[in-house]
Enzyme design. Structure first.
Site, PDB file in Angstrom:
ATOM      1  NE  ARG A 162      28.365 -40.833 -26.816  1.00 28.37           N
ATOM      2  CZ  ARG A 162      28.267 -39.868 -25.899  1.00 28.37           C
ATOM      3  NH1 ARG A 162      27.997 -38.624 -26.261  1.00 28.37           N
ATOM      4  NH2 ARG A 162      28.448 -40.129 -24.627  1.00 28.37           N
ATOM      5  CG  HIS A 182      25.877 -43.210 -21.261  1.00 28.61           C
ATOM      6  ND1 HIS A 182      27.130 -43.529 -21.759  1.00 28.61           N
ATOM      7  CD2 HIS A 182      25.910 -41.854 -21.042  1.00 28.61           C
ATOM      8  CE1 HIS A 182      27.860 -42.437 -21.828  1.00 28.61           C
ATOM      9  NE2 HIS A 182      27.158 -41.410 -21.403  1.00 28.61           N
ATOM     10  CD  GLN A 235      27.545 -40.067 -17.012  1.00 26.92           C
ATOM     11  OE1 GLN A 235      27.895 -39.528 -18.037  1.00 26.92           O
ATOM     12  NE2 GLN A 235      27.787 -39.545 -15.819  1.00 26.92           N
ATOM     13  CG  ASP A 290      19.811 -37.889 -19.296  1.00 25.32           C
ATOM     14  OD1 ASP A 290      20.454 -36.873 -19.620  1.00 25.32           O
ATOM     15  OD2 ASP A 290      19.777 -38.926 -20.002  1.00 25.32           O
ATOM     16  CB  CYS A 299      24.756 -38.227 -17.363  1.00 22.72           C
ATOM     17  SG  CYS A 299      23.357 -37.808 -18.420  1.00 22.72           S
ATOM     18  NE  ARG A 341      31.349 -40.610 -18.333  1.00 27.24           N
ATOM     19  CZ  ARG A 341      30.827 -40.290 -19.526  1.00 27.24           C
ATOM     20  NH1 ARG A 341      30.280 -39.118 -19.728  1.00 27.24           N
ATOM     21  NH2 ARG A 341      30.828 -41.161 -20.518  1.00 27.24           N
TER      22      ARG A 341
HETATM   23  N1  NVA Z   1      20.210 -39.520 -22.530  1.00 26.20           N
HETATM   24  C1  NVA Z   1      21.209 -38.648 -23.081  1.00 26.20           C
HETATM   25  C2  NVA Z   1      22.530 -38.862 -22.397  1.00 26.20           C
HETATM   26  C3  NVA Z   1      23.642 -37.943 -22.857  1.00 26.20           C
HETATM   27  C4  NVA Z   1      24.949 -38.241 -22.201  1.00 26.20           C
HETATM   28  C5  NVA Z   1      21.332 -38.897 -24.573  1.00 26.20           C
HETATM   29  O1  NVA Z   1      21.317 -40.072 -24.984  1.00 26.20           O
HETATM   30  O2  NVA Z   1      21.425 -37.948 -25.329  1.00 26.20           O
HETATM   31  N1   CP Z   2      27.565 -37.553 -20.162  1.00 23.34           N
HETATM   32  C1   CP Z   2      28.089 -37.707 -21.400  1.00 23.34           C
HETATM   33  O1   CP Z   2      28.179 -38.814 -21.947  1.00 23.34           O
HETATM   34  O2   CP Z   2      28.532 -36.565 -21.973  1.00 23.34           O
HETATM   35  P1   CP Z   2      28.955 -36.386 -23.495  1.00 23.34           P
HETATM   36  O3   CP Z   2      27.728 -36.592 -24.341  1.00 23.34           O
HETATM   37  O4   CP Z   2      29.474 -34.976 -23.567  1.00 23.34           O
HETATM   38  O5   CP Z   2      30.020 -37.388 -23.829  1.00 23.34           O
END
Ligand code: NVA
Ligand code: CP
Length: 308
Positions: free
Chosen positions: A106, A133, A136, A228, A268, A296
């Site tokens: 990540r 992502h 997800q 989101d 999400c 998930r």
């Molecule tokens: N769009 C958000 C998703 C978190 C799971 C981010 O990238 O922070």
């Molecule tokens: N939705 C999601 O990816 O959650 P986290 O950022 O907690 O992993």
């Protein structure tokens, strides 16, 4: 064709059928888990998980998922790895490939994930980048399948920031034959190249992808309403500016009333109540949103079983 040994970087790399296979495998592994049937298909395997951004769900569900499949997961914070002190991603990829059977990452730049995948000899899984992502979305498709009974022909509305979730949802929705409507304010639209690709996938699957500004038009008649955060990880400094730009995009009960009477709300997570969604919508939708979070685990086990 088996996907074993391949990378899971974006849903663009897979056919609609391959995506459906992952969804169905996730549902199967969920059923087995609930029935107490062990599935030690990754016994003796190790997954390394590099996190350059925070995570609750992705980290815990991959770690537990690997354990439930008989394998082991290692949490590798970039603060502790030598990457944090400047060791190149290429060398990190080569070294980790000598110990591990798969690497999840990540991070910010999607290019970094592509570089890791290029130099690693083991499958690389994208656990979120600024652009995509995909893990997800496998969980989201499982959730829609469970609550609506099908994916093809689903009227899917996404309202809010045109971000990594929007991109992956458009691709996953288009490839599985959904009718995807996206509404974002000017200046926060999804990447036009990814929109064009998603439209192409939709043309092949019999679905559609439409990107507009009006959230009410997007939600009207929808089966699924999704939103989101307005400020993703890495955009913390833009929070105030974004809160102004997204006025009128909050999913509240009046917005939900425009969707079909049996529409579900999805997110999400993490959700910021009072911003992209009201507390009222979150409370009324919690049975779906927390199923989505649970999924998930099942989705990630399907991804691990497919690629490792
Ligand atoms: N769009 C958000 C998703 C978190 C799971 C981010 O990238 O922070
Ligand atoms: N939705 C999601 O990816 O959650 P986290 O950022 O907690 O992993």
């Amino acid at each position: 064709m088996s996907l074993k040994g391949k990378d899971f970087l974006t849903l663009k790399d897979f056919t609609g059928q391959e995506i459906l296979d992952m969804v169905n495998l996730g549902i199967d592994l969920k059923t087995k888990l609930k029935a107490g049937i062990p599935t030690p298909i990754l016994a003796g395997k190790s997954l390394g998980m590099i996190f350059q951004k925070a995570s609750t769900r992705t980290r815990v569900s991959f770690e537990v998922g690997m354990y439930q499949l008989g394998g082991q997961a290692l949490f590798l914070s970039s603060n502790d790895l030598q990457i944090g002190r400047g060791e190149p991603i290429q060398d990190t990829a080569r070294v980790l490939s000598r110990y591990l059977d798969g690497i999840l990452i990540r991070t910010f730049s999607h290019k970094e994930v592509e570089d890791l995948a290029e130099y690693a000899d083991v499958p690389v899984i994208n656990g979120l980048t600024d652009d995509y992502h995909p893990t997800q979305v496998i969980a989201d498709l499982i959730t829609i399948q469970e609550h609506k009974g099908h994916l093809k022909g689903i009227r899917f509305a996404y309202v809010g920031d045109g971000n990594n979730m929007t991109h992956s949802l458009m691709i996953g929705g288009a490839k599985t034959g959904m009718d995807v409507m996206v509404a974002c304010p000017e200046g926060y639209m999804p990447n036009p190249e990814i929109v064009a690709q998603a439209k192409q996938y939709a043309a092949e699957s019999g679905g559609s992808v439409t990107v507009i500004h009006d959230p009410k038009e997007a939600i009207a008649g929808a089966d699924v309403v999704y939103t989101d955060t307005w400020a993703s990880m890495g955009q913390e400094a833009e929070k105030e500016i974004r809160q102004k730009a997204f006025q009128g995009y909050q999913v509240d009960s009046a917005m939900m009333a425009l969707a079909k009477p049996d529409a579900i709300f999805m997110h999400c997570l993490p959700a910021y109540r009072g911003y992209e969604v009201t507390d009222e919508v979150m409370v009324s939708a919690q049975w779906v949103v927390f199923d989505e979070a649970e999924n998930r685990l099942h989705a990630h086990k399907a991804i691990l079983a497919t690629f490792l």
